[in-house]
Structures are given as C-alpha cells and as structure tokens.
Scaffold this motif. Sequence first.
Motif, PDB file in Angstrom:
ATOM      1  N   ALA A 107      11.967  39.269  34.208  1.00  0.00           N
ATOM      2  CA  ALA A 107      12.700  40.145  33.297  1.00  0.00           C
ATOM      3  C   ALA A 107      14.106  40.356  33.826  1.00  0.00           C
ATOM      4  CB  ALA A 107      11.995  41.492  33.151  1.00  0.00           C
ATOM      5  N   ARG A 131      13.276  41.106  23.759  1.00  0.00           N
ATOM      6  CA  ARG A 131      12.111  41.983  23.851  1.00  0.00           C
ATOM      7  C   ARG A 131      12.481  43.070  24.864  1.00  0.00           C
ATOM      8  NH1 ARG A 131       6.163  40.400  26.306  1.00  0.00           N
ATOM      9  NH2 ARG A 131       5.028  42.187  25.453  1.00  0.00           N
ATOM     10  N   LEU A 134      12.529  39.239  28.161  1.00  0.00           N
ATOM     11  CA  LEU A 134      12.224  40.650  28.397  1.00  0.00           C
ATOM     12  C   LEU A 134      13.367  41.337  29.130  1.00  0.00           C
ATOM     13  CD1 LEU A 134      10.221  43.037  28.361  1.00  0.00           C
ATOM     14  CD2 LEU A 134       9.294  42.158  30.526  1.00  0.00           C
ATOM     15  N   GLN A 165       8.562  49.889  23.572  1.00  0.00           N
ATOM     16  CA  GLN A 165       8.989  48.513  23.356  1.00  0.00           C
ATOM     17  C   GLN A 165       9.571  48.346  21.969  1.00  0.00           C
ATOM     18  OE1 GLN A 165       6.352  45.189  24.572  1.00  0.00           O
ATOM     19  NE2 GLN A 165       6.629  44.413  22.495  1.00  0.00           N
TER      20      GLN A 165
END
Length: 331
Positions: free
Chosen positions: A101, A59, A32, A25
């Motif tokens: 996501a 992210r 995301l 990450q």
Amino acid sequence: MPPTPTPARTHHLLPTPARRTHAVQQGRQGPLVLLLHGFPESWYAWRHQLPALAAAGYRVAAIDVRGYGRSSKPESVEAYRMLDLVADNVAVVEALGERSAVVVGHDWGATIAAVSALTRPDVFRAVGLLGVPYTPPGGPRPSEVFAGMGGEGAGEEFYVSYFQRPGRAEAEIEPDVRGWLAGFYAALSADTMPAPGAPDPHFVGAGGTLRERFPAGVLPSWLGVRDLDVHAGEFERTGLTGALNRYRNMDRDWADLAGYAGAPITQPSLFIGGARDASLAWLADAVKAYPETLPGLCGSHVLDGCGHFVQQERPDETNRILIDWLASLPA
C-alpha cells in the motif's frame, strides 16, 4: 455518458494486533492507499480525501488508529508503542487482501506513516507526510528534549510534556470534550489561531491549562458544527486516554527504533505542510535535510495561509497534490 458515480463508503472492523481496527473504505479497485489521522481526530479527518481518491481510481482506507474511535483500546500505556501501530497498519493491508500500500499520514499519523515505511518497506511502497516533517530516529531522548522546550514565561511547559503524565490532560479535557476540541482546532488553524504576541497555545502556564490559551467562541472555517459533533462524539464515548498514550511512549519508541538511528526513507515520498503551522518552524532543519533523509522525495509543498490541519483546511489543493503524486508512482 452520465458521470460515473463515486463508490460508497463502507465500514469494516479488521483483525489486527490491537484486536480490531476500524477502517472506512471507499473505492474497491485500484492501488491501496492507507490514510492515518493525527491527534485529536479519527478517520473522519480524511472525509474530503476518501471520495476524491476513490474517484481517481484508488482503493482508499482511512482507519481509526489504535486507541481512537471504533478501534480497540488496549489498557496498558505500553500497548501504544510506535512498532505496535506499524503492526496494526500491516495487518490492515493484509486484511484488505493486499500485499502492499501507499501510506499517507497527518500529524501523529505522519510520524506513524514514516516509521511504517522505514521499518516495513516490503509493505509500504510510498509514503506521504502531511503537517509533520520526517525526522529519522535517534538523537537525544525525547522527554529530555521536550522538558527543555520552555515558553516565553517562567514555568511554562510544552504541551508534549504536559500530555505525558497519565491522567493530567484527561482531567482538563474530559469534563468538556466538545469545548476543548473546538478551542484546540481553532488554536492551530490559520484563520482562528491567536494573533502574534498572544500567549502561545502550545505551552501551559505554571499551574494552568492549555485551554486557557485557546480562542473561545469561534470555529475555523473548515470545521462545521456537524464536523465538530462527529469528532467530539467519538471522544465523549471513548475518553482521551487511548489517544494521549501515543505521547506517553516516545521514550520507548526512541529505544525500540535505536537500530534505525539516522536512517533515510528511500521509497517515493511526498510532504505537504501549512505555512502557518508551528511544526514547520520547530522542524525547519528536518525539512532542509530532506535530500539526505528522504532521497525519494517527489515533492515538498508548503501551502500559504494554511495552518496545521492541512487536508481539512485546504482539501481541494491537498487532493490535487495527492492525486498527481499517486499517479506518478511506479505501478
């Protein structure tokens, strides 16, 4: 004001149906983005995208797909069905504390990303495909299609069929993983692929090996010695069976996804391919069908002078396209 530092990478082992999925990450805030690699790679294939997308406010998590790298490697061939990989992706999103996501994949990762968006639109709100165009489920049984794809010479076998028999490709690759990978990457990269008229490296000659047709003693410009060491080190540790088992489930996927035959992906989508990637020639009809199969397509980009490894061969251009597309998505 000094520039804002790029967030550091962090490694996680997340609980998924595979048992554990390794995720890298970068960036702790923002929407995301889940990145899925192809064959024969790992999360490291996204090393250029992780910091760029994190710096743009996302992210980002790049995983080792089930069977690769530091993720779990179930023993049975059947454990590598497409719907099992989709379940892993959903679990990664949940384990990272998110409900949705954007999913982006390259090569096999593009197909996994597409099926993730198709079957779980409640989780995957947009999909980016690199290298391999979207082809809806359905049609003839895959093993029959690939068995009929002969090369120019008598008795030549398409690489997908070659990979499908357990143990055969492993016997070729595993005695010299690093050398085989170097040749494979060179064979599919724009600046090192065989010249027109040379034997096609996507086919195996009768009684031969794939490696016989790979370029020898040369690395593509995008692949440094350290990069090759990272890729090779993972497969020297794990072997190739987990990765190759993806190819050995294509008929099972065909049956599992029969209920989605011909189905479009309706979420916002993106395609990036290399003009010198054979996938675009084989799947030219799939690209032409995008108005029907990807009605939410926001952009289709074919990069001149680029081969198969899009995000590694052309990282800056890929990053720009991805960031612009992500910024255009609904919140």
